[in-house]
Enzyme design. Structure first.
Site, short mmCIF file in Angstrom:
data_model
loop_
_atom_site.label_atom_id
_atom_site.label_comp_id
_atom_site.label_asym_id
_atom_site.label_seq_id
_atom_site.Cartn_x
_atom_site.Cartn_y
_atom_site.Cartn_z
N PRO A 62 32.63 74.32 52.46
CA PRO A 62 31.46 73.68 51.89
C PRO A 62 31.35 73.76 50.37
O PRO A 62 31.71 74.77 49.77
CB PRO A 62 30.28 74.42 52.55
CG PRO A 62 30.85 75.69 53.05
CD PRO A 62 32.29 75.40 53.39
N ASN A 63 30.89 72.66 49.81
CA ASN A 63 30.59 72.51 48.38
C ASN A 63 31.82 72.38 47.50
O ASN A 63 31.69 72.10 46.31
CB ASN A 63 29.69 73.66 47.88
CG ASN A 63 28.37 73.71 48.62
OD1 ASN A 63 27.69 72.69 48.71
ND2 ASN A 63 28.02 74.85 49.19
N TYR B 185 33.98 77.68 38.39
CA TYR B 185 35.02 77.07 39.23
C TYR B 185 35.94 76.11 38.47
O TYR B 185 36.85 75.54 39.08
CB TYR B 185 34.34 76.32 40.40
CG TYR B 185 33.47 77.23 41.25
CD1 TYR B 185 34.00 78.37 41.85
CD2 TYR B 185 32.11 76.96 41.43
CE1 TYR B 185 33.21 79.21 42.62
CE2 TYR B 185 31.30 77.80 42.19
CZ TYR B 185 31.86 78.92 42.79
OH TYR B 185 31.07 79.75 43.56
N ALA C 66 31.58 79.53 50.95
CA ALA C 66 30.62 80.56 51.36
C ALA C 66 30.82 81.02 52.79
O ALA C 66 30.39 82.13 53.16
CB ALA C 66 29.20 80.03 51.17
N HIS D 74 40.32 81.90 46.85
CA HIS D 74 39.07 81.55 46.17
C HIS D 74 39.38 81.31 44.71
O HIS D 74 40.23 82.01 44.13
CB HIS D 74 38.04 82.69 46.26
CG HIS D 74 37.58 82.95 47.66
ND1 HIS D 74 36.58 82.22 48.26
CD2 HIS D 74 38.02 83.83 48.59
CE1 HIS D 74 36.40 82.67 49.50
NE2 HIS D 74 37.28 83.64 49.73
N ARG E 16 31.61 89.41 41.65
CA ARG E 16 30.40 88.60 41.69
C ARG E 16 29.30 89.31 42.48
O ARG E 16 29.31 90.52 42.60
CB ARG E 16 30.75 87.21 42.25
CG ARG E 16 31.78 86.48 41.35
CD ARG E 16 32.01 85.07 41.78
NE ARG E 16 30.76 84.29 41.73
CZ ARG E 16 30.61 83.09 42.31
NH1 ARG E 16 31.63 82.54 42.95
NH2 ARG E 16 29.45 82.46 42.23
N ASN F 119 40.36 77.84 51.61
CA ASN F 119 39.25 78.33 50.80
C ASN F 119 38.00 78.05 51.63
O ASN F 119 37.52 76.92 51.66
CB ASN F 119 39.17 77.62 49.45
CG ASN F 119 38.02 78.18 48.60
OD1 ASN F 119 37.16 78.89 49.10
ND2 ASN F 119 38.00 77.84 47.32
N ARG G 57 30.61 71.11 39.81
CA ARG G 57 29.87 72.27 40.31
C ARG G 57 30.16 73.52 39.46
O ARG G 57 31.30 73.98 39.43
CB ARG G 57 30.33 72.52 41.75
CG ARG G 57 29.73 73.70 42.40
CD ARG G 57 30.42 73.99 43.72
NE ARG G 57 29.82 75.17 44.29
CZ ARG G 57 30.40 75.96 45.17
NH1 ARG G 57 31.61 75.66 45.63
NH2 ARG G 57 29.79 77.04 45.60
N GLU H 84 44.00 83.18 52.59
CA GLU H 84 42.68 82.81 52.08
C GLU H 84 42.72 82.79 50.56
O GLU H 84 43.31 83.69 49.94
CB GLU H 84 41.64 83.84 52.56
CG GLU H 84 40.24 83.54 52.04
CD GLU H 84 39.18 84.48 52.60
OE1 GLU H 84 39.42 85.09 53.67
OE2 GLU H 84 38.13 84.61 51.96
C1 DQA Z 1 34.39 80.26 46.39
C2 DQA Z 1 33.62 81.58 46.35
C3 DQA Z 1 32.46 81.56 47.35
O1 DQA Z 1 31.71 82.76 47.27
C4 DQA Z 1 31.53 80.39 47.05
O2 DQA Z 1 30.51 80.32 48.02
C5 DQA Z 1 32.26 79.11 46.95
C6 DQA Z 1 33.48 79.08 46.15
C7 DQA Z 1 35.51 80.24 45.34
O3 DQA Z 1 36.46 79.46 45.51
O4 DQA Z 1 35.44 80.96 44.34
O5 DQA Z 1 31.84 78.10 47.47
O6 DQA Z 1 35.01 80.12 47.67
#
Ligand code: DQA
Length: 144
Positions: A12-13, A25, A78, A101, A108, A75, A20, A99
């Site tokens: 998501p996102n 990011y 959240a 990020h 964080r 990735n 964003r 995984e």
């Molecule tokens: C993220 C880190 C997560 O905590 C966050 O919710 C994201 C982006 C990252 O790529 O740094 O959506 O996955």
């Protein structure tokens, strides 16, 4: 050289990368990150990209990877911090998975400092921006 079929999954996102919170990011869109990744690994891997904002859709996609890909980079966004179901889907398929990020989740907020998904993965790479994806594929290749 054998070309490996790999899936690169984004949660998501992450469809809003580029817009964003660029201080966290970066400025690259997800489309650019994916294109750069395919270009970088053109001789070693055929990458299939998937992004969804929905937990169940991500789980369905992971299931659909069975028999089709030999490795996955995810990735989970959240969902890394909340989703036992995504963790279980990766474990159920037994497809080797890394995984990633963009941000360093350990530097964080407290609620980001745990990944539930990571326990079903070979390992976790974070904090290198878009390069985390590239390092993720690199880490995965010897395991498939
Ligand atoms: C993220 C880190 C997560 O905590 C966050 O919710 C994201 C982006 C990252 O790529 O740094 O959506 O996955």
């Amino acid at each position: 050289m054998i070309k490996h079929a790999l899936a690169v999954i984004n949660g998501p996102n992450l469809n809003l990368l580029g817009l964003r919170e660029p201080h966290l990011y970066g400025n690259k869109t997800l489309a650019i990150i994916c294109a750069d990744l395919q270009q970088e690994f053109i001789s070693q891997a055929e990458l299939t990209f998937f992004q969804s904002n929905h937990e169940g859709a991500i789980i369905d996609f992971i299931h659909a990877c069975l028999g089709k890909v030999s490795g996955m980079v995810i990735n989970p966004g959240a969902y890394a911090h909340t989703s036992i179901a995504i963790r279980d889907a990766i474990a159920a398929t037994a497809i080797p998975c890394v995984e990633v990020h963009l941000s360093n989740i350990f530097a964080r907020e407290n609620f980001r400092q745990e990944s539930i998904v990571a326990s079903s993965c070979l390992g976790l790479i974070c904090g290198f921006g878009a390069q985390s994806y590239s390092l993720g594929v690199r880490a995965l290749l010897p395991h498939i």
